[in-house]
Motif scaffolding. Structure first.
Motif, mmCIF file in Angstrom:
data_model
loop_
_atom_site.group_PDB
_atom_site.id
_atom_site.type_symbol
_atom_site.label_atom_id
_atom_site.label_comp_id
_atom_site.label_asym_id
_atom_site.label_seq_id
_atom_site.Cartn_x
_atom_site.Cartn_y
_atom_site.Cartn_z
ATOM 1 N N ALA A 32 -8.194 -6.595 11.102
ATOM 2 C CA ALA A 32 -8.252 -5.154 11.395
ATOM 3 C C ALA A 32 -9.539 -4.820 12.152
ATOM 4 O O ALA A 32 -9.510 -4.069 13.129
ATOM 5 C CB ALA A 32 -8.171 -4.350 10.098
ATOM 6 N N LEU A 33 -10.660 -5.398 11.723
ATOM 7 C CA LEU A 33 -11.922 -5.147 12.431
ATOM 8 C C LEU A 33 -11.827 -5.621 13.875
ATOM 9 O O LEU A 33 -12.236 -4.942 14.797
ATOM 10 C CB LEU A 33 -13.074 -5.876 11.724
ATOM 11 N N LYS A 34 -11.263 -6.808 14.053
ATOM 12 C CA LYS A 34 -11.157 -7.380 15.404
ATOM 13 C C LYS A 34 -10.265 -6.528 16.301
ATOM 14 O O LYS A 34 -10.533 -6.359 17.489
ATOM 15 C CB LYS A 34 -10.618 -8.811 15.289
ATOM 16 N N LEU A 35 -9.179 -6.009 15.736
ATOM 17 C CA LEU A 35 -8.212 -5.230 16.518
ATOM 18 C C LEU A 35 -8.555 -3.737 16.543
ATOM 19 O O LEU A 35 -7.789 -2.940 17.100
ATOM 20 C CB LEU A 35 -6.799 -5.436 15.960
ATOM 21 N N GLU A 36 -9.686 -3.379 15.932
ATOM 22 C CA GLU A 36 -10.099 -1.962 15.852
ATOM 23 C C GLU A 36 -8.978 -1.113 15.250
ATOM 24 O O GLU A 36 -8.675 -0.018 15.723
ATOM 25 C CB GLU A 36 -10.550 -1.452 17.224
ATOM 26 N N ALA A 37 -8.354 -1.680 14.227
ATOM 27 C CA ALA A 37 -7.256 -1.017 13.525
ATOM 28 C C ALA A 37 -7.686 -0.719 12.095
ATOM 29 O O ALA A 37 -8.701 -1.232 11.618
ATOM 30 C CB ALA A 37 -6.036 -1.944 13.511
ATOM 31 N N GLY A 38 -6.914 0.120 11.405
ATOM 32 C CA GLY A 38 -7.170 0.347 9.990
ATOM 33 C C GLY A 38 -6.667 -0.821 9.160
ATOM 34 O O GLY A 38 -5.896 -1.659 9.647
ATOM 35 N N PHE A 39 -7.105 -0.885 7.919
ATOM 36 C CA PHE A 39 -6.618 -1.900 6.980
ATOM 37 C C PHE A 39 -5.903 -1.193 5.834
ATOM 38 O O PHE A 39 -6.414 -0.215 5.286
ATOM 39 C CB PHE A 39 -7.780 -2.737 6.424
ATOM 40 N N VAL A 40 -4.716 -1.686 5.500
ATOM 41 C CA VAL A 40 -3.932 -1.093 4.405
ATOM 42 C C VAL A 40 -3.567 -2.190 3.407
ATOM 43 O O VAL A 40 -2.960 -3.199 3.797
ATOM 44 C CB VAL A 40 -2.649 -0.431 4.948
ATOM 45 N N PRO A 41 -3.922 -2.015 2.127
ATOM 46 C CA PRO A 41 -3.572 -3.033 1.132
ATOM 47 C C PRO A 41 -2.193 -2.811 0.509
ATOM 48 O O PRO A 41 -1.841 -1.684 0.158
ATOM 49 C CB PRO A 41 -4.659 -2.856 0.061
ATOM 50 N N VAL A 42 -1.452 -3.907 0.382
ATOM 51 C CA VAL A 42 -0.274 -3.939 -0.501
ATOM 52 C C VAL A 42 -0.769 -4.629 -1.765
ATOM 53 O O VAL A 42 -1.208 -5.787 -1.700
ATOM 54 C CB VAL A 42 0.883 -4.744 0.130
ATOM 55 N N ARG A 43 -0.743 -3.892 -2.904
ATOM 56 C CA ARG A 43 -1.356 -4.432 -4.110
ATOM 57 C C ARG A 43 -0.333 -4.741 -5.191
ATOM 58 O O ARG A 43 0.791 -4.233 -5.159
ATOM 59 C CB ARG A 43 -2.382 -3.440 -4.672
ATOM 60 N N LYS A 44 -0.752 -5.533 -6.148
ATOM 61 C CA LYS A 44 0.085 -5.751 -7.317
ATOM 62 C C LYS A 44 0.199 -4.431 -8.073
ATOM 63 O O LYS A 44 -0.736 -3.623 -8.055
ATOM 64 C CB LYS A 44 -0.503 -6.856 -8.193
ATOM 65 N N LYS A 45 1.338 -4.228 -8.711
ATOM 66 C CA LYS A 45 1.625 -2.983 -9.428
ATOM 67 C C LYS A 45 0.485 -2.619 -10.389
ATOM 68 O O LYS A 45 -0.080 -3.477 -11.049
ATOM 69 C CB LYS A 45 2.910 -3.194 -10.218
ATOM 70 N N GLY A 46 0.181 -1.316 -10.422
ATOM 71 C CA GLY A 46 -0.791 -0.815 -11.402
ATOM 72 C C GLY A 46 -2.228 -0.804 -10.924
ATOM 73 O O GLY A 46 -3.126 -0.443 -11.679
ATOM 74 N N LYS A 47 -2.485 -1.221 -9.688
ATOM 75 C CA LYS A 47 -3.867 -1.302 -9.190
ATOM 76 C C LYS A 47 -4.229 -0.136 -8.280
ATOM 77 O O LYS A 47 -5.409 0.211 -8.177
ATOM 78 C CB LYS A 47 -4.071 -2.608 -8.396
ATOM 79 N N LEU A 48 -3.257 0.445 -7.595
ATOM 80 C CA LEU A 48 -3.568 1.526 -6.651
ATOM 81 C C LEU A 48 -3.617 2.857 -7.415
ATOM 82 O O LEU A 48 -2.721 3.147 -8.204
ATOM 83 C CB LEU A 48 -2.523 1.573 -5.536
ATOM 84 N N THR A 63 2.440 5.764 -5.518
ATOM 85 C CA THR A 63 2.854 4.579 -4.750
ATOM 86 C C THR A 63 4.377 4.474 -4.619
ATOM 87 O O THR A 63 5.124 5.035 -5.413
ATOM 88 C CB THR A 63 2.377 3.281 -5.439
ATOM 89 N N HIS A 64 4.792 3.719 -3.594
ATOM 90 C CA HIS A 64 6.134 3.130 -3.546
ATOM 91 C C HIS A 64 6.002 1.726 -4.125
ATOM 92 O O HIS A 64 4.980 1.066 -3.910
ATOM 93 C CB HIS A 64 6.632 3.013 -2.109
ATOM 94 N N GLU A 65 7.059 1.252 -4.800
ATOM 95 C CA GLU A 65 7.004 -0.089 -5.400
ATOM 96 C C GLU A 65 8.223 -0.909 -5.007
ATOM 97 O O GLU A 65 9.291 -0.351 -4.745
ATOM 98 C CB GLU A 65 6.962 0.014 -6.928
ATOM 99 N N GLU A 66 8.060 -2.226 -4.975
ATOM 100 C CA GLU A 66 9.170 -3.171 -4.730
ATOM 101 C C GLU A 66 9.049 -4.334 -5.700
ATOM 102 O O GLU A 66 7.961 -4.909 -5.847
ATOM 103 C CB GLU A 66 9.106 -3.743 -3.307
ATOM 104 N N ASP A 67 10.151 -4.694 -6.331
ATOM 105 C CA ASP A 67 10.196 -5.896 -7.173
ATOM 106 C C ASP A 67 10.624 -7.089 -6.327
ATOM 107 O O ASP A 67 11.403 -6.936 -5.400
ATOM 108 C CB ASP A 67 11.225 -5.724 -8.298
ATOM 109 N N TYR A 68 10.155 -8.263 -6.696
ATOM 110 C CA TYR A 68 10.540 -9.455 -5.938
ATOM 111 C C TYR A 68 10.330 -10.701 -6.790
ATOM 112 O O TYR A 68 9.612 -10.677 -7.795
ATOM 113 C CB TYR A 68 9.740 -9.555 -4.631
#
Ligand code: AMP
Length: 177
Positions: free
Chosen positions: A74-90, A94-99
């Motif tokens: 993200a730093l290199k591309l001058e873009a934002g960074f967005v985390p996809v986290r394990k459930k219960g951390k954000l 949230t939206h959630e997906e099981d897998y």
């Protein structure tokens, strides 16, 4: 850093740890790649090579090793960074997906306002195994109406055919087993 890093150099630095975290798993340890300044920078160069600054709005990284590569990309591309986290951390809604994982089951989550509709996204994780994690992350990004331009991995375990779960998306991996 004059010499571009090759994927063969990255492959040589990845450490295979048998039977971690449980018997039968050949764990691919990327910490030696991170610890080497030239290899780490070269890995980020390779993961971002199809894009220039301004072409990506957000690099989405998957918990936890994906964060390391996605944040640097993200730093290199001058873009934002967005985390996809394990459930219960954000902390926010949230939206959630099981897998299903190569080892176990899990749920991942993303903040409902993490990406704007139409945002141009580069999705990054350290390793593609069965593809369950990446497919769940793709679903979360799509739920927000963002557009995935590429899905990138440092490592792909080809024999698990994770790509089959990511149909119709441009997938790239630097090192395959
Ligand atoms: P999968 O959902 O099966 O594609 O699993 C991918 C996720 O699990 C990635 O976030 C990896 O970090 C982790 N993972 C799965 N298998 C391995 C492995 N053999 N070595 C290291 N990480 C792995």
């Amino acid at each position: 850093m004059p010499n571009p890093v090759t994927t063969a150099e990255i492959a040589a630095a990845i450490r295979n740890v048998p039977d971690f975290p449980k018997p039968g798993i050949q764990f691919k340890d990327i910490t030696p790649v991170l610890a080497d300044a030239r290899l780490f920078a070269g890995t980020i160069d390779l993961l971002t090579e199809n894009f220039s600054p301004g072409e990506i709005d957000a690099v989405v990284g998957i918990d936890a090793r994906g964060f390391i590569f996605a944040a640097a990309a993200a730093l290199k591309l001058e873009a934002g960074f967005v985390p996809v986290r394990k459930k219960g951390k954000l902390p926010h809604t949230t939206h959630e997906e099981d897998y299903a994982l190569e080892y176990g089951h899990a749920t991942i989550a993303m903040h409902i306002d993490a990406l704007k509709p139409g945002a141009r996204v580069l999705l990054i994780d350290d390793l593609l195994a069965t593809g369950g994690t990446a497919a769940a992350a793709v679903s979360l990004v799509k739920k927000l109406g963002a557009e995935i331009l590429e899905v990138n991995f440092l490592i792909e375990l080809k024999f698990l055919d994770g790509r089959a779960k990511l149909k119709d998306l441009p997938i790239r991996s630097l090192v395959t087993y």
